[in-house]
Design a protein around this motif. Structure first.
Motif, PDB file in Angstrom:
ATOM      1  N   VAL A  34       6.181 -11.682   5.803  1.00 32.15           N
ATOM      2  CA  VAL A  34       6.303 -10.230   5.865  1.00 32.15           C
ATOM      3  C   VAL A  34       6.318  -9.788   7.320  1.00 32.15           C
ATOM      4  O   VAL A  34       5.848 -10.495   8.212  1.00 32.15           O
ATOM      5  CB  VAL A  34       5.142  -9.523   5.131  1.00 32.15           C
ATOM      6  N   THR A  35       6.888  -8.607   7.536  1.00 29.02           N
ATOM      7  CA  THR A  35       6.762  -7.965   8.834  1.00 29.02           C
ATOM      8  C   THR A  35       5.327  -7.462   8.962  1.00 29.02           C
ATOM      9  O   THR A  35       4.833  -6.724   8.109  1.00 29.02           O
ATOM     10  CB  THR A  35       7.752  -6.789   8.944  1.00 29.02           C
ATOM     11  N   VAL A  36       4.632  -7.881  10.013  1.00 28.92           N
ATOM     12  CA  VAL A  36       3.199  -7.613  10.125  1.00 28.92           C
ATOM     13  C   VAL A  36       2.936  -6.114  10.256  1.00 28.92           C
ATOM     14  O   VAL A  36       3.478  -5.449  11.136  1.00 28.92           O
ATOM     15  CB  VAL A  36       2.599  -8.358  11.329  1.00 28.92           C
ATOM     16  N   ASP A  37       2.120  -5.582   9.359  1.00 30.48           N
ATOM     17  CA  ASP A  37       1.633  -4.208   9.418  1.00 30.48           C
ATOM     18  C   ASP A  37       0.120  -4.274   9.248  1.00 30.48           C
ATOM     19  O   ASP A  37      -0.416  -4.090   8.157  1.00 30.48           O
ATOM     20  CB  ASP A  37       2.281  -3.352   8.333  1.00 30.48           C
ATOM     21  N   ILE A  38      -0.566  -4.564  10.357  1.00 29.69           N
ATOM     22  CA  ILE A  38      -1.997  -4.848  10.319  1.00 29.69           C
ATOM     23  C   ILE A  38      -2.784  -3.671   9.769  1.00 29.69           C
ATOM     24  O   ILE A  38      -3.705  -3.848   8.941  1.00 29.69           O
ATOM     25  CB  ILE A  38      -2.509  -5.219  11.724  1.00 29.69           C
ATOM     26  N   GLU A  39      -2.444  -2.466  10.207  1.00 30.87           N
ATOM     27  CA  GLU A  39      -3.211  -1.297   9.764  1.00 30.87           C
ATOM     28  C   GLU A  39      -3.105  -1.108   8.257  1.00 30.87           C
ATOM     29  O   GLU A  39      -4.086  -0.798   7.581  1.00 30.87           O
ATOM     30  CB  GLU A  39      -2.735  -0.052  10.505  1.00 30.87           C
ATOM     31  N   ALA A  40      -1.887  -1.302   7.712  1.00 31.38           N
ATOM     32  CA  ALA A  40      -1.713  -1.166   6.264  1.00 31.38           C
ATOM     33  C   ALA A  40      -2.496  -2.246   5.526  1.00 31.38           C
ATOM     34  O   ALA A  40      -3.144  -1.987   4.501  1.00 31.38           O
ATOM     35  CB  ALA A  40      -0.233  -1.247   5.904  1.00 31.38           C
ATOM     36  N   GLN A  41      -2.475  -3.465   6.069  1.00 30.25           N
ATOM     37  CA  GLN A  41      -3.174  -4.561   5.407  1.00 30.25           C
ATOM     38  C   GLN A  41      -4.687  -4.373   5.462  1.00 30.25           C
ATOM     39  O   GLN A  41      -5.409  -4.685   4.502  1.00 30.25           O
ATOM     40  CB  GLN A  41      -2.761  -5.884   6.050  1.00 30.25           C
ATOM     41  N   LYS A  42      -5.217  -3.845   6.585  1.00 30.70           N
ATOM     42  CA  LYS A  42      -6.659  -3.585   6.673  1.00 30.70           C
ATOM     43  C   LYS A  42      -7.079  -2.514   5.666  1.00 30.70           C
ATOM     44  O   LYS A  42      -8.136  -2.626   5.038  1.00 30.70           O
ATOM     45  CB  LYS A  42      -7.020  -3.168   8.096  1.00 30.70           C
ATOM     46  N   SER A  43      -6.239  -1.480   5.497  1.00 29.45           N
ATOM     47  CA  SER A  43      -6.560  -0.424   4.532  1.00 29.45           C
ATOM     48  C   SER A  43      -6.561  -0.966   3.110  1.00 29.45           C
ATOM     49  O   SER A  43      -7.422  -0.608   2.300  1.00 29.45           O
ATOM     50  CB  SER A  43      -5.539   0.718   4.660  1.00 29.45           C
ATOM     51  N   ILE A  44      -5.608  -1.839   2.806  1.00 33.78           N
ATOM     52  CA  ILE A  44      -5.537  -2.428   1.459  1.00 33.78           C
ATOM     53  C   ILE A  44      -6.753  -3.298   1.197  1.00 33.78           C
ATOM     54  O   ILE A  44      -7.374  -3.246   0.132  1.00 33.78           O
ATOM     55  CB  ILE A  44      -4.232  -3.236   1.307  1.00 33.78           C
ATOM     56  N   ALA A  45      -7.130  -4.123   2.186  1.00 30.49           N
ATOM     57  CA  ALA A  45      -8.298  -5.005   2.023  1.00 30.49           C
ATOM     58  C   ALA A  45      -9.572  -4.180   1.857  1.00 30.49           C
ATOM     59  O   ALA A  45     -10.436  -4.501   1.025  1.00 30.49           O
ATOM     60  CB  ALA A  45      -8.417  -5.940   3.222  1.00 30.49           C
ATOM     61  N   ALA A  46      -9.706  -3.111   2.631  1.00 25.98           N
ATOM     62  CA  ALA A  46     -10.893  -2.260   2.545  1.00 25.98           C
ATOM     63  C   ALA A  46     -10.977  -1.562   1.196  1.00 25.98           C
ATOM     64  O   ALA A  46     -12.078  -1.235   0.729  1.00 25.98           O
ATOM     65  CB  ALA A  46     -10.875  -1.233   3.676  1.00 25.98           C
TER      66      ALA A  46
END
Length: 506
Positions: A184-196
């Protein structure tokens, strides 16, 4: 002369076929949707043209003039290593005289069975056109916005699957069998929100608030990993979180279906902007066929006989078909195809069976005789011949799409074989050619949404052989009745088709 012309035609068709098959690829850049999605649209549309959504009488067939049933299926190819793009097959069963049977006939029936697989090769010459800027400009802007939403939604879904996969690997790291993370194209902020968002649900602490100003690894560490039991060395069930596994399996199933789902959405979005589509493909179809018929032997094993025996006459061969399909969405569909076939065949289709009745005495009392009778239909064994056949066929379908007017169906065929020789008929002893034609009207019944054909009906007239004439037998020098000639060559029919497609259109 005729023979040389046929040979030239065969060479021309195979030359054209070779050029088309060696062309690199088959998706012309559309400028509206990505090439890979445009290619998928071509395969979908051609699949429907093959199966009968746009060409009638496919799937289950009923022909009033000659009852027969057909099972057909089509499979677009996902394996890019094979040279063909679509595979289909047709399994046909029917009768040659009176009684219907799909796979086998009754003892007194004359039935037929045929299997025909087909490999379809899509050529480079495929395109889709859209109108001028002044009329289609707003539609193009809407399409671009729609596709942007589709790709954005797809990206969010992939981010979710990425996080769920990473959580699975973190929780079950003791197994040393990590799941492959999606590219995937890295979207760290989106992934952190999903994990949280997911972790409190997985550990069943709805009141837990996880801050996203920390790293993704730090957030994932809040999910306790599974541990091994110190005594057994196996995973400790008390530390195992089954919700993690269930969430991964659920998201993987959704992710696996995601690309096709989004591709179909893009194709559907673009469907309103096309003004013309043009597709060209080649089809190679070998076949094997058997005709089961009762045969009457006047001589059997070298002796005079009144013997009836069921025989199976096998035919086999192959055809090469060039298909051209034009469609103006909402206006007109045109399907043109030409085929050349070579086969080892028999002349059962040109013969007429006769009805018979046999009687055997069962009981005699005085002048009273009780008999057992058996009726059926049969062919003279001595009339049945086998030979090589060359044939060319052209078919044209015109289908109005914007009105209730019926479509038009035209077909013509030319065949050459020694099977057409009639030694007992004056002037036909050396006749090896046969020319026939068929034409009629197409009536398509659409579903309530008017976007699919659920039933196709053809009413047609067929003339079997233009080279034929009223026949005179050499032995009696008597001409056949004109009614026999008309019955042999002229026929009206009705074909009813229920389109069956595997897999179904999305």
């Amino acid at each position: 002369m005729k023979k040389n012309l046929l040979i030239k035609l065969i060479r021309s068709w195979f030359t054209v076929g070779f050029i088309l098959l060696t062309a690199p690829g088959f998706a012309q850049k559309s400028q509206l949707i990505p090439d890979s999605i445009f290619t998928k649209m071509i395969v979908d549309d051609i699949t429907y043209a093959i199966t009968g959504e746009n060409t009638p009488v496919s799937g289950f067939k009923i022909d009033v003039s000659k009852p027969e049933g057909t099972i057909s299926a089509v499979f677009p190819t996902k394996n890019s290593k094979v040279p063909w793009d679509i595979f289909s097959f047709e399994l046909k069963g029917g009768v040659t005289d009176k009684n219907f049977s799909f796979l086998k006939g009754l003892n007194s029936a004359s039935s037929a069975f045929e299997f025909r697989p087909s490999w379809h090769f899509i050529t480079l010459h495929n395109s889709a056109k859209f109108g001028p800027k002044q009329t289609n400009g707003p539609k193009k802007q809407i399409l671009a916005a729609q596709n942007e939403l589709v790709f954005e939604q797809a990206g969010r879904s992939i981010d979710t699957f990425y996080v769920v996969t990473a959580l699975y690997n973190h929780h079950l790291g003791i197994l040393n069998q990590p799941k492959t993370l999606p590219q995937v194209t890295v979207d760290i902020e989106a992934q952190k929100s999903i994990a949280a968002y997911l972790i409190p649900k997985l550990i069943r602490k709805s009141g837990l608030v996880i801050k996203t100003d920390q790293s993704l690894d730090a957030i994932m560490a809040i999910l306790p990993p599974a541990k091994n039991d110190a005594k057994t060395g196996l995973m400790d069930p008390a530390t195992f979180n089954n919700d993690v596994v269930l969430l991964y399996l659920k998201q993987k199933k959704a992710f696996d279906g995601l690309p096709a789902d989004k591709v179909n959405k893009v194709i559907a979005n673009a469907s309103t902007i096309w003004t013309q589509k043009s597709y060209l493909w080649l089809t190679f179809s070998p076949f094997v066929k058997t005709d089961k018929a009762n045969e009457y032997y006047t001589l059997f094993e070298g002796r005079d006989s009144l013997y009836f025996k069921s025989g199976y006459r096998w035919s086999y061969g192959a055809s090469l078909t060039l298909n051209q399909y034009w469609v103006n969405p909402g206006k007109l569909g045109v399907f043109l195809r030409g085929a050349l076939s070579l086969s080892q065949s028999n002349n059962l289709a040109n013969l007429t069976a006769y009805n018979y009745e046999t009687r055997n005495p069962m009981f005699i009392y005085g002048t009273s005789v009780t008999e057992k009778s058996k009726t059926g239909s049969a062919y003279n064994n001595s009339d049945i011949q086998s030979a090589f056949m060359k044939q060319g066929t052209v078919e044209l379908y015109l289908l109005p799409l914007a009105s209730s007017c019926p479509g038009l169906y035209l077909s013509g065929n030319v065949a050459q074989s020694d099977l057409f020789k009639l030694p007992a008929i004056a002037g036909r002893q050396n006749d090896t050619w046969k020319i026939g034609a068929e034409g009629g009207f197409i009536f398509n019944v659409n579903n309530r949404e008017k976007d699919k054909t659920v039933l196709s009906v053809i009413t047609y007239f067929r003339y079997e052989d233009f080279t034929d004439s009223q026949r005179t037998t050499i032995k009696t020098n008597k001409a056949e009745p004109i009614d026999d000639f008309r019955q042999r060559n002229m026929g009206f029919g009705l074909k009813v088709g229920i389109p069956i497609t595997l897999p179904k259109r999305s």
